[in-house]
Scaffold this motif. Structure first.
Motif, short mmCIF file in Angstrom:
data_model
loop_
_atom_site.label_atom_id
_atom_site.label_comp_id
_atom_site.label_asym_id
_atom_site.label_seq_id
_atom_site.Cartn_x
_atom_site.Cartn_y
_atom_site.Cartn_z
N ARG A 56 0.67 -1.17 0.13
CA ARG A 56 -0.05 -0.09 -0.09
C ARG A 56 0.78 1.21 0.14
O ARG A 56 0.50 2.15 -0.71
N THR A 59 2.45 1.63 -3.50
CA THR A 59 1.44 1.70 -4.73
C THR A 59 0.65 2.79 -4.69
O THR A 59 -0.31 3.00 -3.65
N GLN A 61 -2.70 5.04 -5.03
CA GLN A 61 -4.23 4.27 -4.86
C GLN A 61 -5.13 4.23 -6.01
O GLN A 61 -5.57 3.06 -6.16
N TRP A 62 -4.59 5.05 -7.23
CA TRP A 62 -5.18 4.65 -8.55
C TRP A 62 -4.92 3.44 -9.05
O TRP A 62 -5.61 2.61 -9.55
N ASP A 64 -3.58 0.71 -7.19
CA ASP A 64 -4.11 -0.09 -6.16
C ASP A 64 -5.64 -0.64 -6.54
O ASP A 64 -6.12 -1.76 -6.62
N ASP A 65 -6.55 0.45 -6.93
CA ASP A 65 -7.84 0.24 -7.38
C ASP A 65 -7.89 -0.57 -8.62
O ASP A 65 -8.76 -1.27 -8.94
N ASP A 185 -2.88 -7.88 -2.57
CA ASP A 185 -3.66 -6.97 -2.83
C ASP A 185 -5.23 -7.17 -2.20
O ASP A 185 -5.65 -5.85 -1.65
N ASP A 189 -6.52 -4.48 0.93
CA ASP A 189 -7.53 -3.97 0.91
C ASP A 189 -8.40 -3.96 2.20
O ASP A 189 -9.38 -3.54 2.68
N ASP A 192 -8.11 -1.57 6.36
CA ASP A 192 -9.08 -0.65 7.08
C ASP A 192 -10.01 -1.29 7.77
O ASP A 192 -10.55 -0.83 8.93
#
Length: 240
Positions: A56, A59, A61-62, A64-65, A185, A189, A192
């Motif tokens: 995380r 990487t 955020q875009w 990762d998504d 991945d 995710d 959180d």
């Protein structure tokens, strides 16, 4: 020693009291399961979770998504097949449509074009398929590394692999690399979501898994969140 951010507390949780008695009955192998859970927790705490945090951190955020969307698109194939086996043709068509649209217009699933076309994402698996046809789940079971499961769910691992496209990659190194990326991945995710875990982690995760399976098989009204035993301190009139 775990850092403060990893301390989820010692207090009991609503999941392990009152309305969750049925989940407790489905865990006759709890002594064994807790040992495997402890092993998994150790591996996660000192290997998998740090790797996920590092992933995380490096990487964007875009990106990762994008990786998450790519693997979600691959999963839509197995989902559509299982929905068809469950005789749920609406969901089967929606997932197949998602895969078709996102694989073409969404560039192999890198972009989620299907959601903009009201083709909603939903997930299922072979365990849910068997459950909907009346196959009993058997006792709750914690698997090494893989985590929460059941006897029925464990029995679907091998056949389910054939519904996962990376299984058909010929090169072993590439196949293992794709599987590792998927796992990292997915763990990233979930970072959180850990903050939502309260009380005994084993009980919370077990009951959350069993409740989700029940809802997937019987529908959203099948399992309301299990409530604690009645608290005498809450019997007063608070003006509601």
């Amino acid at each position: 020693m775990a850092d403060a951010g990893d301390d989820w507390g010692e207090a009991s949780t609503p999941f392990d009291r009152g309305g969750a008695a049925e989940f407790e009955k489905r865990d006759p192998w709890q002594g064994f399961n807790r040992k495997i859970f402890g092993f998994n927790d150790f591996v996660d705490r000192y290997a998998i979770k740090p790797t996920a945090k590092g992933y995380r951190w490096i990487t964007p955020q875009w990106l990762d998504d994008t990786v998450t969307r790519f693997f979600s698109n691959l999963a839509d194939i197995g989902d559509s097949i299982n929905y068809a086996l469950q005789w749920r043709w609406g969901e089967a068509g929606s997932n197949l449509g998602r895969f078709t649209v996102n694989t073409t217009l969404g560039l192999a699933g890198l972009f989620d074009v299907a959601s903009d076309m009201n083709l909603n994402n939903s997930d299922t698996n072979l365990d849910v398929t068997l459950g909907r046809w009346g196959v009993p789940s058997g006792p709750y079971l914690v698997l090494p590394i893989l985590g929460p499961s059941s006897v029925r769910d464990t029995g679907t691992l091998y056949p389910s692999a054939y519904l996962w496209p990376p299984t058909y990659i010929d090169d072993d190194l590439t196949r293992y690399g794709v599987a590792a990326l998927y796992g990292i991945d997915l763990r990233a995710d979930l970072l959180d979501l850990e903050k939502n875990i309260v009380g005994d982690r084993y009980t919370f995760i077990r009951n959350a898994y069993l409740q989700r399976r029940l809802v997937q098989i019987e529908g959203p009204d099948a399992a309301a969140p299990p409530l604690p035993d009645e608290d005498p301190d809450m019997n007063g009139d608070d003006g509601w």
